[in-house]
Design an enzyme around this catalytic site. Sequence first.
Site, PDB file in Angstrom:
ATOM      1  N   GLN A 259       0.823  -1.208   0.000  1.00 46.51           N
ATOM      2  CA  GLN A 259       0.000   0.000   0.000  1.00 46.51           C
ATOM      3  C   GLN A 259       0.853   1.251   0.000  1.00 46.51           C
ATOM      4  OE1 GLN A 259      -3.430  -0.298  -0.540  1.00 46.51           O
ATOM      5  NE2 GLN A 259      -2.472  -2.285  -0.891  1.00 46.51           N
ATOM      6  N   HIS A 262       1.694   3.074  -3.329  1.00 52.55           N
ATOM      7  CA  HIS A 262       0.710   3.856  -4.085  1.00 52.55           C
ATOM      8  C   HIS A 262       1.093   5.333  -4.118  1.00 52.55           C
ATOM      9  CE1 HIS A 262      -2.403   1.089  -5.289  1.00 52.55           C
ATOM     10  NE2 HIS A 262      -2.404   0.522  -4.097  1.00 52.55           N
ATOM     11  N   GLU A 327      -9.171   0.302   5.276  1.00 49.12           N
ATOM     12  CA  GLU A 327      -9.585  -0.184   3.955  1.00 49.12           C
ATOM     13  C   GLU A 327      -9.267  -1.674   3.825  1.00 49.12           C
ATOM     14  OE1 GLU A 327      -8.624   0.884  -0.745  1.00 49.12           O
ATOM     15  OE2 GLU A 327      -7.267   1.554   0.845  1.00 49.12           O
ATOM     16  N   HIS A 328      -8.025  -2.045   4.071  1.00 48.23           N
ATOM     17  CA  HIS A 328      -7.575  -3.444   4.018  1.00 48.23           C
ATOM     18  C   HIS A 328      -7.114  -3.867   5.401  1.00 48.23           C
ATOM     19  CE1 HIS A 328      -6.547  -1.668  -0.016  1.00 48.23           C
ATOM     20  NE2 HIS A 328      -7.225  -2.721  -0.425  1.00 48.23           N
ATOM     21  N   ASP A 361      -6.615  -7.539  -4.574  1.00 49.90           N
ATOM     22  CA  ASP A 361      -6.592  -6.460  -5.561  1.00 49.90           C
ATOM     23  C   ASP A 361      -6.857  -6.958  -6.975  1.00 49.90           C
ATOM     24  OD1 ASP A 361      -6.270  -4.178  -4.099  1.00 49.90           O
ATOM     25  OD2 ASP A 361      -4.116  -3.973  -4.431  1.00 49.90           O
ATOM     26  N   HIS A 420     -54.230  14.433   2.992  1.00 48.88           N
ATOM     27  CA  HIS A 420     -53.758  13.065   3.226  1.00 48.88           C
ATOM     28  C   HIS A 420     -54.854  12.253   3.919  1.00 48.88           C
ATOM     29  CE1 HIS A 420     -49.730  14.483   2.297  1.00 48.88           C
ATOM     30  NE2 HIS A 420     -49.229  13.273   2.484  1.00 48.88           N
TER      31      HIS A 420
END
Length: 429
Positions: A259, A262, A327-328, A361, A420
């Site tokens: 990660q 990235h 996230e992971h 992934d 109504h």
Amino acid sequence: MKLLDSSVPDFLASLDALTHHAGALDESVDRAVADILADVRTRGDAAVLAYTQKFDRLSAESMAALELSKHEMKAAFDTLDTDLKAALTLARDRIEAYHRRQVMESWRYTEADGTQLGVKVTPLDRVGLYVPGGKAAYPSSLLMNAVPAKVAGVREVIMVVPTPDGVKNATVLAAAHLAGVDRAFTIGGAQAVGALAYGTGTVPAVDKIVGPGNAYVAAAKRRVFGLVGIDMIAGPSEILVIADEHANPDWVAMDLFSQAEHDEVAQSILLTPSDSLIAAVQASIAKLLPTMPRKDIIAASLANRGIIAKTRSLGEACDIANRIAPEHLELSVADPEMLLPLLRHAGAIFMGYGSSESIGDYVAGTNHVLPTSRSARFSSPLGVYDFQKRTSLIHVSPRGAATLGQAAATLAYAEGLQAHARAAELRIK
């Protein structure tokens, strides 16, 4: 990487400071995007062509010249080497098989008085898929977005992909062919998001826009949300590894790298009660980092936001993971099933020593479009359910109109909504 210890009194404050990501919207980017979107909404194709020439250095006399044919996408697939074809096809097949289990079905039930209630499930008509181009080309993300849409029954998937200087990525085009993309245009940036949201003379307006992009794309998606749906606004990539003393330190280090590579603001975290593993992972990082082609990015990411935290137990590590909502989340432990009931918040959980995040992934079949920046507390991975919508069904029987109508009228009068109330009362026999 920052070293923390959960037994220290200010541990949580230090952890929160290191895991916080403001994600503030750049005002200059937002202003530029607002102008681009307004121009695209007003001038349509002409604006998109002008911005494509300006930002991608790609001139065309008409939008038709920027549309990719299905034949070109198929030809790109045919040119790939055998191994890459096989890998893409395997990924597509596994993603499709996994997501077929997510398809929602319509349902109804009948009450004693004959009243029927239910849900009608319908796929979206048309979806726009943004695919990064240029240096950042991710055919795997294309598959993760397009395949669930097709499984859901979306009638038309429109892809936009920038091709700076006219350079097309063959693997992206091949993935588009495999995923069944219906139409594709070589446009990108905020102008492409605007074209999908508003429609132009050539690009059809869509119901939802999905797919990753840069800050301009993210700002454009924020601005068009409401007119169209969007998937999410993604933050920096994140991985959190919970590991025991038996975890392989080289594997853990490389998973943290996966990660960190990235970008410089990605976050990699290790939580473990084992002092020996901490020392071993630090040694592995020192040994393996010089061998990585993206070592400068990895080193910056680990220095900026990397964390190794000593915890008092694996159970406490799970509590901390829930606070971070990563996230992971990797469970690099001998018995991951034991920890699973303790975990509430994560985009995806990888269980056991052999389950690397990179498998998820690409080819596990699960979706790699995951909530970031603690949004796993309230949102989920992208899936078929993002491309289906639910409509309530109400079929009131004559008996139901009498009994339910009286109660509805009573509540409507209490709210001061006389029409109504009368609409319900007129049906009472």
